[in-house]
Design a protein around this motif. Structure first.
Motif, PDB file in Angstrom:
ATOM      1  N   THR A   3      -0.630  14.981 -17.805  1.00 34.66           N
ATOM      2  CA  THR A   3      -2.140  15.144 -17.425  1.00 34.66           C
ATOM      3  C   THR A   3      -2.442  13.978 -16.409  1.00 34.66           C
ATOM      4  O   THR A   3      -2.917  14.227 -15.576  1.00 34.66           O
ATOM      5  CB  THR A   3      -3.044  15.238 -18.570  1.00 34.66           C
ATOM      6  OG1 THR A   3      -2.528  16.504 -19.497  1.00 34.66           O
ATOM      7  CG2 THR A   3      -4.453  15.397 -18.020  1.00 34.66           C
ATOM      8  N   VAL A   4      -2.277  12.792 -17.022  1.00 34.09           N
ATOM      9  CA  VAL A   4      -2.652  11.435 -16.166  1.00 34.09           C
ATOM     10  C   VAL A   4      -1.239  10.888 -15.362  1.00 34.09           C
ATOM     11  O   VAL A   4      -0.370  10.755 -16.136  1.00 34.09           O
ATOM     12  CB  VAL A   4      -3.188  10.542 -17.262  1.00 34.09           C
ATOM     13  CG1 VAL A   4      -3.724   9.364 -16.208  1.00 34.09           C
ATOM     14  CG2 VAL A   4      -4.531  10.926 -17.648  1.00 34.09           C
ATOM     15  N   VAL A   5      -1.359  10.910 -13.980  1.00 32.95           N
ATOM     16  CA  VAL A   5      -0.332  10.508 -13.466  1.00 32.95           C
ATOM     17  C   VAL A   5      -0.603   9.191 -12.765  1.00 32.95           C
ATOM     18  O   VAL A   5      -1.505   9.158 -11.948  1.00 32.95           O
ATOM     19  CB  VAL A   5       0.334  11.637 -12.493  1.00 32.95           C
ATOM     20  CG1 VAL A   5       1.500  10.967 -11.632  1.00 32.95           C
ATOM     21  CG2 VAL A   5       0.704  12.810 -13.146  1.00 32.95           C
ATOM     22  N   ALA A   6       0.137   8.153 -13.068  1.00 29.07           N
ATOM     23  CA  ALA A   6       0.092   6.979 -12.238  1.00 29.07           C
ATOM     24  C   ALA A   6       0.715   6.983 -10.987  1.00 29.07           C
ATOM     25  O   ALA A   6       2.033   7.362 -11.031  1.00 29.07           O
ATOM     26  CB  ALA A   6       0.306   5.756 -13.022  1.00 29.07           C
ATOM     27  N   VAL A   7       0.184   6.720  -9.957  1.00 27.57           N
ATOM     28  CA  VAL A   7       0.835   6.773  -8.407  1.00 27.57           C
ATOM     29  C   VAL A   7       0.742   5.398  -7.822  1.00 27.57           C
ATOM     30  O   VAL A   7      -0.375   4.804  -7.505  1.00 27.57           O
ATOM     31  CB  VAL A   7       0.085   7.756  -7.551  1.00 27.57           C
ATOM     32  CG1 VAL A   7       0.872   7.507  -6.160  1.00 27.57           C
ATOM     33  CG2 VAL A   7       0.343   9.002  -7.986  1.00 27.57           C
ATOM     34  N   THR A   8       1.959   4.534  -7.692  1.00 30.63           N
ATOM     35  CA  THR A   8       2.121   3.198  -7.329  1.00 30.63           C
ATOM     36  C   THR A   8       2.152   3.384  -5.750  1.00 30.63           C
ATOM     37  O   THR A   8       2.673   4.342  -5.154  1.00 30.63           O
ATOM     38  CB  THR A   8       3.145   2.523  -7.781  1.00 30.63           C
ATOM     39  OG1 THR A   8       4.255   2.886  -7.447  1.00 30.63           O
ATOM     40  CG2 THR A   8       2.933   2.585  -9.498  1.00 30.63           C
ATOM     41  N   GLY A   9       1.726   2.514  -5.097  1.00 28.68           N
ATOM     42  CA  GLY A   9       1.998   2.278  -3.582  1.00 28.68           C
ATOM     43  C   GLY A   9       0.994   3.647  -2.927  1.00 28.68           C
ATOM     44  O   GLY A   9       1.057   4.071  -1.976  1.00 28.68           O
ATOM     45  N   ALA A  10      -0.148   3.869  -3.846  1.00 31.16           N
ATOM     46  CA  ALA A  10      -1.127   4.944  -3.274  1.00 31.16           C
ATOM     47  C   ALA A  10      -1.676   4.943  -2.079  1.00 31.16           C
ATOM     48  O   ALA A  10      -2.153   5.830  -1.186  1.00 31.16           O
ATOM     49  CB  ALA A  10      -2.036   4.822  -4.343  1.00 31.16           C
ATOM     50  N   SER A  11      -1.638   3.554  -1.360  1.00 28.99           N
ATOM     51  CA  SER A  11      -2.542   3.232  -0.154  1.00 28.99           C
ATOM     52  C   SER A  11      -1.404   3.450   0.827  1.00 28.99           C
ATOM     53  O   SER A  11      -1.697   3.116   2.188  1.00 28.99           O
ATOM     54  CB  SER A  11      -3.061   2.014  -0.127  1.00 28.99           C
ATOM     55  OG  SER A  11      -4.433   1.769  -1.061  1.00 28.99           O
ATOM     56  N   GLY A  12      -0.208   3.449   0.935  1.00 31.38           N
ATOM     57  CA  GLY A  12       0.875   3.583   1.672  1.00 31.38           C
ATOM     58  C   GLY A  12       1.000   4.750   2.586  1.00 31.38           C
ATOM     59  O   GLY A  12      -0.060   5.530   2.450  1.00 31.38           O
ATOM     60  N   LYS A  13       1.880   4.952   3.422  1.00 30.53           N
ATOM     61  CA  LYS A  13       1.904   6.007   4.308  1.00 30.53           C
ATOM     62  C   LYS A  13       2.142   7.375   3.657  1.00 30.53           C
ATOM     63  O   LYS A  13       1.572   8.210   4.024  1.00 30.53           O
ATOM     64  CB  LYS A  13       3.338   6.063   5.393  1.00 30.53           C
ATOM     65  CG  LYS A  13       3.273   7.084   6.159  1.00 30.53           C
ATOM     66  CD  LYS A  13       4.528   6.632   7.222  1.00 30.53           C
ATOM     67  CE  LYS A  13       4.636   7.811   8.195  1.00 30.53           C
ATOM     68  NZ  LYS A  13       5.736   7.426   9.342  1.00 30.53           N
ATOM     69  N   THR A  14       2.966   7.318   2.379  1.00 32.71           N
ATOM     70  CA  THR A  14       3.278   8.482   1.476  1.00 32.71           C
ATOM     71  C   THR A  14       2.292   8.576   0.688  1.00 32.71           C
ATOM     72  O   THR A  14       1.769   9.831   0.167  1.00 32.71           O
ATOM     73  CB  THR A  14       4.663   8.694   1.011  1.00 32.71           C
ATOM     74  OG1 THR A  14       5.323   8.591   2.308  1.00 32.71           O
ATOM     75  CG2 THR A  14       4.930   9.681   0.215  1.00 32.71           C
ATOM     76  N   GLY A  15       1.762   8.043  -0.070  1.00 32.36           N
ATOM     77  CA  GLY A  15       0.656   7.590  -1.241  1.00 32.36           C
ATOM     78  C   GLY A  15      -0.548   8.495  -1.115  1.00 32.36           C
ATOM     79  O   GLY A  15      -0.723   9.268  -2.027  1.00 32.36           O
ATOM     80  N   PRO A  16      -1.282   8.534   0.011  1.00 35.14           N
ATOM     81  CA  PRO A  16      -2.344   9.401  -0.236  1.00 35.14           C
ATOM     82  C   PRO A  16      -2.258  10.937  -0.275  1.00 35.14           C
ATOM     83  O   PRO A  16      -2.741  11.617  -0.717  1.00 35.14           O
ATOM     84  CB  PRO A  16      -3.088   9.012   1.449  1.00 35.14           C
ATOM     85  CG  PRO A  16      -2.702   7.535   1.688  1.00 35.14           C
ATOM     86  CD  PRO A  16      -1.219   7.646   0.782  1.00 35.14           C
ATOM     87  N   ALA A  17      -1.082  11.324   0.369  1.00 34.92           N
ATOM     88  CA  ALA A  17      -0.590  12.625   0.546  1.00 34.92           C
ATOM     89  C   ALA A  17      -0.170  13.243  -0.841  1.00 34.92           C
ATOM     90  O   ALA A  17      -0.593  14.471  -1.419  1.00 34.92           O
ATOM     91  CB  ALA A  17       0.472  13.123   1.497  1.00 34.92           C
ATOM     92  N   VAL A  18       0.543  12.292  -1.354  1.00 30.36           N
ATOM     93  CA  VAL A  18       1.024  12.618  -2.945  1.00 30.36           C
ATOM     94  C   VAL A  18      -0.309  12.610  -3.933  1.00 30.36           C
ATOM     95  O   VAL A  18      -0.427  13.492  -4.693  1.00 30.36           O
ATOM     96  CB  VAL A  18       1.800  11.480  -3.579  1.00 30.36           C
ATOM     97  CG1 VAL A  18       2.383  11.791  -4.806  1.00 30.36           C
ATOM     98  CG2 VAL A  18       3.139  11.460  -2.563  1.00 30.36           C
ATOM     99  N   VAL A  19      -1.397  11.884  -3.705  1.00 31.65           N
ATOM    100  CA  VAL A  19      -2.349  11.822  -4.551  1.00 31.65           C
ATOM    101  C   VAL A  19      -3.149  12.972  -4.419  1.00 31.65           C
ATOM    102  O   VAL A  19      -3.619  13.604  -5.283  1.00 31.65           O
ATOM    103  CB  VAL A  19      -3.387  10.380  -4.317  1.00 31.65           C
ATOM    104  CG1 VAL A  19      -4.631  10.484  -4.956  1.00 31.65           C
ATOM    105  CG2 VAL A  19      -2.622   9.038  -4.638  1.00 31.65           C
ATOM    106  N   ALA A  20      -3.550  13.375  -2.864  1.00 30.65           N
ATOM    107  CA  ALA A  20      -4.209  14.400  -2.710  1.00 30.65           C
ATOM    108  C   ALA A  20      -3.694  15.689  -3.280  1.00 30.65           C
ATOM    109  O   ALA A  20      -4.372  16.666  -3.801  1.00 30.65           O
ATOM    110  CB  ALA A  20      -4.338  14.768  -1.265  1.00 30.65           C
TER     111      ALA A  20
END
Length: 288
Positions: A3-20
């Motif tokens: 349910t809760v997923v921690a995404v490291t490197g969230a501000s990088g080139k790939t991170g925002p797309a993964v977060v979204a």
């Protein structure tokens, strides 16, 4: 399903797309990075995942950042060779991976998905030829840079932490990630096949990376497994057989090359993760 997923490197080139993408699929995302506007002040907050600032080279901060997460998508790293000195790149990436992996085991997450790299397969090609084509996961490990070595060491660490903890670790050997603004330059690559020979003219759309991360969170895998994540086609107008013949005439083909198919094989990811890239530069990044 986590349910809760921690995404490291969230501000990088790939991170925002993964977060979204994860937010759109119903996950609660904890965005983590050492840079970017924290809390509700930045673009990640607008996606539904306010940023938590943490220095993952510090084990205590890594442990705190992951506490309470059900799973981890670990993207944080120095992203390529040449940004820093070799020793700094190797030491930083290795410490970050070790801290995240050990913290994930300590807090008891159910899955770790992390960004391994195509560089572990022997890049840059052209300086040395691949042993065979298409290159698959078994063309490994052949690190030729401190960056690639940091990713190989990460795969070794993942294997052993997974064995100790019982947590599945999924390493995604990402090809050269492209976002929408990168596609305008692609037609120019075909004027010189040597320009992109370093990774066999391969790439992957950032939206496909995001989907691969999501599929890896729930795929029926155990232990530590690693997968090439790549677009179905190359970045070139020339057909793949022509590219192989022009650059690597002595390299054996394991099967005939069809059309513009990638010379990095995504077959294992398709079979085991259910992942097949959907976007291509030939349609301006729209789904194939």
């Amino acid at each position: 399903m986590p349910t809760v997923v921690a995404v490291t490197g969230a501000s990088g080139k790939t991170g925002p797309a993964v977060v979204a993408h994860l937010v759109s699929e119903g996950y609660q995302v904890r965005a983590i990075d050492s840079v970017g506007a924290p809390g509700d002040r930045g673009p990640l907050a607008a996606l539904g995942a306010p940023l938590v600032r943490a220095d993952l080279t510090d084990y205590g901060q890594a442990l705190d950042a992951l506490d309470g997460a059900d799973a981890v998508v670990h993207l944080a790293a120095i992203p390529a060779p040449g940004f820093f000195t070799d020793a700094h790149t190797l030491n930083t990436n290795t410490v970050i991976n070790n801290n995240v992996f050990l913290s994930a085991a300590k807090v008891g997450v159910t899955r770790v998905v992390w960004s391994a790299s195509e560089t572990t397969l022997g890049l840059p090609f052209g300086e040395a030829a691949p042993r065979y084509l298409p290159v698959d996961e078994d063309h490994h490990p052949l690190p030729t840079s401190a960056y690639a070595l940091s990713k190989v060491l990460g795969e070794v660490a993942a294997e052993h932490v997974s064995a100790w903890s019982g947590i599945p670790f999924v390493g995604l050997r990402l090809s050269n990630v492209h976002v929408a603004e990168d596609y305008a330059r692609v037609p120019s690559y075909s004027t010189d096949v040597r320009e992109r020979v370093f990774n066999l003219w391969a790439y992957v759309d950032v939206r496909d990376v995001a989907r691969a991360c999501r599929l890896a969170l729930t795929a029926d895998v155990t232990g530590a497994r690693n997968y090439i994540i790549v677009a179905q086609d190359t970045l070139m107008e020339q057909r793949s057989a022509q590219l192989a013949e022009s650059a690597f005439p002595e390299v054996p083909l394991r099967r005939p090359l069809l059309g513009h198919e990638s010379l990095l094989s995504g077959e294992r990811a398709e079979v085991e993760l259910g992942f097949r890239a959907e976007h291509s530069w030939r349609t301006a990044g729209r789904p194939v």
